[in-house]
Write an enzyme that holds these catalytic residues in place. Structure first.
Site, mmCIF file in Angstrom:
data_model
loop_
_atom_site.group_PDB
_atom_site.id
_atom_site.type_symbol
_atom_site.label_atom_id
_atom_site.label_comp_id
_atom_site.label_asym_id
_atom_site.label_seq_id
_atom_site.Cartn_x
_atom_site.Cartn_y
_atom_site.Cartn_z
ATOM 1 N N GLY A 27 0.822 -1.212 0.000
ATOM 2 C CA GLY A 27 0.000 0.000 0.000
ATOM 3 C C GLY A 27 0.851 1.256 0.000
ATOM 4 N N GLY A 83 -0.412 -1.541 6.079
ATOM 5 C CA GLY A 83 -1.460 -0.522 6.101
ATOM 6 C C GLY A 83 -2.823 -1.168 6.304
ATOM 7 N N ALA A 84 -3.871 -0.363 6.234
ATOM 8 C CA ALA A 84 -5.238 -0.891 6.334
ATOM 9 C C ALA A 84 -6.196 0.095 5.690
ATOM 10 C CB ALA A 84 -5.624 -1.117 7.796
ATOM 11 N N ASP A 85 -7.353 -0.415 5.323
ATOM 12 C CA ASP A 85 -8.383 0.438 4.724
ATOM 13 C C ASP A 85 -9.382 0.936 5.769
ATOM 14 O OD1 ASP A 85 -7.438 0.133 1.977
ATOM 15 O OD2 ASP A 85 -7.914 -1.966 2.334
ATOM 16 N N LYS A 95 -8.737 -4.968 4.932
ATOM 17 C CA LYS A 95 -7.579 -4.779 4.072
ATOM 18 C C LYS A 95 -7.913 -5.297 2.677
ATOM 19 C CE LYS A 95 -3.470 -5.678 5.388
ATOM 20 N NZ LYS A 95 -3.065 -4.474 4.626
ATOM 21 N N GLY A 96 -7.022 -4.974 1.728
ATOM 22 C CA GLY A 96 -7.238 -5.477 0.374
ATOM 23 C C GLY A 96 -7.581 -4.399 -0.622
ATOM 24 N N GLU A 104 -0.872 -10.743 2.416
ATOM 25 C CA GLU A 104 -0.766 -9.897 3.608
ATOM 26 C C GLU A 104 -1.228 -10.666 4.837
ATOM 27 O OE1 GLU A 104 -1.480 -5.384 1.839
ATOM 28 O OE2 GLU A 104 -3.209 -6.590 2.397
ATOM 29 N N LYS A 122 -8.965 6.369 8.461
ATOM 30 C CA LYS A 122 -9.209 4.914 8.424
ATOM 31 C C LYS A 122 -9.915 4.404 9.693
ATOM 32 C CE LYS A 122 -6.647 4.520 4.620
ATOM 33 N NZ LYS A 122 -5.411 3.786 4.529
HETATM 34 C C1 5RP Z 1 -3.408 -3.606 0.122
HETATM 35 C C2 5RP Z 1 -3.770 -3.173 1.488
HETATM 36 C C3 5RP Z 1 -3.240 -1.873 1.945
HETATM 37 O O1 5RP Z 1 -2.453 -2.067 3.075
HETATM 38 C C4 5RP Z 1 -4.413 -0.977 2.246
HETATM 39 O O2 5RP Z 1 -5.197 -0.859 1.080
HETATM 40 C C5 5RP Z 1 -3.966 0.404 2.717
HETATM 41 O O3 5RP Z 1 -3.319 1.058 1.673
HETATM 42 P P1 5RP Z 1 -2.909 2.593 1.767
HETATM 43 O O4 5RP Z 1 -1.799 2.692 2.755
HETATM 44 O O5 5RP Z 1 -2.483 2.929 0.350
HETATM 45 O O6 5RP Z 1 -4.130 3.379 2.180
HETATM 46 O O7 5RP Z 1 -4.458 -3.838 2.238
HETATM 47 O O8 5RP Z 1 -4.058 -4.792 -0.209
#
Ligand code: 5RP
Length: 227
Positions: A27, A83-85, A95-96, A104, A122
């Site tokens: 991410g 990271g995480a969404d 995540k994803g 991950e 988030k």
């Molecule tokens: C990828 C993920 C990322 O960790 C998640 O989407 C967070 O990304 P970002 O730091 O760009 O917001 O799970 O599959």
């Protein structure tokens, strides 16, 4: 936003041990962490190696000259930073967003400590508030998985690629369904199990009870949420 991500990454970088195998998440926030890790490896002469959680993470490790390893050589990882969404009050995650959820999750499961780096946008009370829940699906099973998910009252949408016609194909050769829930999830552990029980669902983007710390970046610095 880049200052915020950098502050989260710098906070997590303080936890990097002087020696050992680490998991490198994926991410845009992780790109800042990988840069910090590269500096640690070169300046502290630290004996660090990483298992990348995606092709993106693999390329980051190469770019920042971080030695690589894998889960056959290092089945136990000292620390994973990812990271995480979305992050809920119990530090469960969605995540994803970048399509890397399967590797991950494997990397996180191998880790003694999982540290998540995010910005405040988030943080949510309940998962599926702002972000749809991704699931990685075996292409052969797409039709039946979509039907079963729809029967659960959830709207499955195939993730379409940008700059390529057709669906996103993950690093593992699978498709991604983004699931729109009628309302935020009250029992994410049950939802994760119910989805995972559907044959053809390879993995879900719900990370339940896996997080040890969340490092939240702000414009001025960072703070840490713990279990
Ligand atoms: C990828 C993920 C990322 O960790 C998640 O989407 C967070 O990304 P970002 O730091 O760009 O917001 O799970 O599959």
């Amino acid at each position: 936003m880049s200052t915020v991500k950098l502050n989260a990454a710098k906070s997590a970088a303080k936890l990097v041990p002087t020696t050992g195998a680490l998991g490198l998440g994926s991410g845009s926030t992780v790109t800042f962490f990988a840069k910090e890790l590269g500096k640690i490896v070169s300046t502290r002469n630290a004996d660090i190696r990483v298992v990348p959680s995606s092709y993106q993470a693999y390329q980051l490790a190469i770019e920042h000259r971080i030695p690589l390893t894998n889960l056959d050589i290092d089945p136990i990882l000292e620390l994973t930073v990812d990271g995480a969404d979305e992050v809920d009050k119990d530090l469960n995650l969605t995540k994803g967003g970048g399509g890397a959820l399967l590797q991950e999750k494997v990397v996180a499961s191998a880790s003694k400590k999982v540290v998540i780096i995010v910005d405040e946008s988030k943080l949510v009370d309940r998962l599926a508030t702002r972000f749809e829940i991704p699931v990685e699906v075996l292409p052969f099973s797409l039709g039946v998985v979509k039907r079963k998910i729809a029967e659960m009252g959830i709207l499955p949408k195939i993730r379409e690629a940008q700059k390529k016609m057709g669906p996103v194909v993950t690093d593992n050769g699978n498709f991604i369904l983004d699931l729109k829930f009628p309302e935020p999830i009250t029992n994410p552990a049950k939802v994760a199990i119910d989805l995972k029980m559907i044959p053809g669902v390879v993995e879900t983007g719900l990370f339940i009870g896996m997080t040890d710390e969340v490092h939240v970046g702000t414009e001025k610095g960072s703070y840490i949420l713990k279990k």
